[in-house]
Design an enzyme around this catalytic site. Structure first.
Site, PDB file in Angstrom:
ATOM      1  N   GLY A 209      -5.715   9.609 -33.470  1.00  0.00           N
ATOM      2  CA  GLY A 209      -5.879  10.482 -34.581  1.00  0.00           C
ATOM      3  C   GLY A 209      -5.542  11.834 -34.783  1.00  0.00           C
ATOM      4  N   ASN A 210      -5.671  12.712 -35.843  1.00  0.00           N
ATOM      5  CA  ASN A 210      -5.612  14.233 -35.728  1.00  0.00           C
ATOM      6  C   ASN A 210      -6.907  14.687 -36.397  1.00  0.00           C
ATOM      7  OD1 ASN A 210      -4.591  14.190 -38.509  1.00  0.00           O
ATOM      8  ND2 ASN A 210      -3.055  12.956 -37.553  1.00  0.00           N
TER       9      ASN A 210
END
Ligand code: CTP
Length: 412
Positions: A209-210
């Protein structure tokens, strides 16, 4: 935010009436001038003295306030107001308003209004979902009233369901929307916005993810809706409230986002890809949790597979559509962003650098440079994301106007 605005707050007989004290306090804090009108049953739940003290004005209770006051007080007050908010609105008051009755001070006042009416229902879930109440709300909506749907949760009756008075910040936000509508220059237009990160599953407990918070995309969807657009917001996994009037589609992965966007993009006039789409996903999803030592000690190799570049594909498909992308760059900012603008056939790229304080992920502000396909650019200073969103939508409307002029037949 509501500085100088004149608000009539109608309080009705619902257990949530106790919250109207906090509501009055927040309205006053936001700079509004508040006059409270209560139904007789509201006084069973909270005293007029409390609301008079907090609003710093006399509370209207009676249709016939006595020989000393004018019989047309309700007309005077109705003309004074910029907005009337009924919160909490009971089933009984909603029925009264829907049928245009004027048998108490609140209902008489509502009938004389020339300003917008905002209604925040609060009642037991069965009363709320009853067709009679739903029909009454629909009738009010048809006549232009703004209804803020109640929240779901624990109710005073001990039941759980729809019917809780919506939280005060959401009420204030709706009042702002109603009082400061940004015109209707996107009426009938379709705007598609993506927001947030994507999560690419590795195994049942892990993902790639980020740090995207989704705030920029949500602000863009809100800004477009405030200008009358029909807005679809395709949101990655974020915990943000859906802006009023926006259709939201929740997705998790880049591929899910691609599917949702492909659906909505065909008839969109403006598409804004504000999502931080993960470029790669795990080449194989493991049904079972990957074990730390499965590949021996000390290191682990994860094979990744590239995700579809949604913006690039939309750029290839684009016809009579304004396409806006974001570029998050930490070095050679403008050169990299210009390459993206051309490679993805976008009309505008919003460039920002997350390493500059006040810009990028998680913050409520951003510092952006807008790059346009004709080679021009516009540098913007540190701004709240909500203001930046308005500017981006402004520029999109300008591009849309240019596009429709270009698309017009030569003879016209
Ligand atoms: N984008 C997209 N699909 C992807 C990756 C990015 O639609 N798989 C969109 C983003 O929503 C954004 C724009 O492309 O509007 C640029 O995203 P960014 O991550 O900055 O660029 P990339 O093309 O992924 O290039 P790089 O990561 O190499 O900088």
């Amino acid at each position: 935010m509501l500085r100088g605005k004149r608000v009539i707050l109608g309080v009705t007989g619902s257990i949530a009436a106790y919250k109207s004290a906090l509501l009055v306090r927040e309205l006053v804090k936001a700079g509004a001038e508040v006059r409270v009108v209560m139904t007789p049953s509201a006084c069973e739940f909270i005293t007029p003295l409390t609301l008079a003290t907090l609003s710093r004005a006399e509370v209207v209770l009676d249709m016939f306030p006595g020989a000393s006051s004018r019989g047309t007080w309700h007309i005077d007050l109705a003309l004074w107001a910029d907005v009337m908010l009924v919160a909490p609105a009971s089933a009984n008051t909603i029925a009264r308003l829907a049928h245009g009755m004027a048998d108490n001070a609140l209902a008489a006042l509502a009938l004389a209004l020339r300003c917008p009416l905002v209604i925040a229902p609060a009642m037991d879930t069965d009363m709320f979902t009853h067709p009679a109440t739903q029909d009454n709300l629909e009738a009010l909506r048809r006549r232009g009233a703004v209804v803020i749907p109640p929240d779901s949760g624990d109710l005073a009756s001990g039941l759980t369901g729809e019917g809780r008075l919506v939280e005060i910040p959401a009420i204030l936000e709706t009042l702002e929307d109603v009082l400061f509508a940004d015109g209707n220059d996107l009426a009938g237009m379709r705007v598609l916005v993506t927001a947030g990160p994507t999560h690419e599953r590795i195994d049942p407990v892990r993902f790639i993810g980020n740090h995207s918070s989704g705030k920029m995309g949500f602000a863009l969807a809100h800004a477009a809706a405030r200008r009358g657009a029909i807005v679809t917001l395709v949101a990655g996994p974020v915990q943000l409230a859906t802006p009023r009037g926006v259709r939201r589609v929740d997705v998790t992965t880049a591929e899910e986002m691609f599917a949702a966007v492909s659906d909505a993009a065909t008839d969109a006039n403006i598409v804004v890809m504000a999502a931080a789409v993960a470029d790669y996903r795990a080449a194989e999803y493991s049904e079972r949790k990957l074990k730390k030592d499965a590949q021996g000690e000390g290191e682990m190799l994860l094979r990744l597979q590239q995700n579809p570049d949604i913006l690039r594909i939309l750029g290839q498909r684009k016809r009579n559509q304004i396409l806006i992308g974001f570029a998050l760059e930490t070095h050679d900012d403008e050169a990299n962003a210009r390459l993206k603008l051309a490679a993805k056939n976008a009309d505008m790229i919003v460039l920002n650098n997350p390493t500059i304080p006040g810009a990028g992920f998680g913050t409520d502000t951003n510092i952006a440079t807008l790059l346009f396909a004709d080679g021009s650019s516009e540098h913007l200073d540190l701004l709240p994301k909500t203001d930046l969103a308005r500017i981006i939508i402004d520029r999109a409307i300008h591009l849309l106007t240019t596009l429709s002029l270009d698309a017009a037949p030569a003879s016209s």
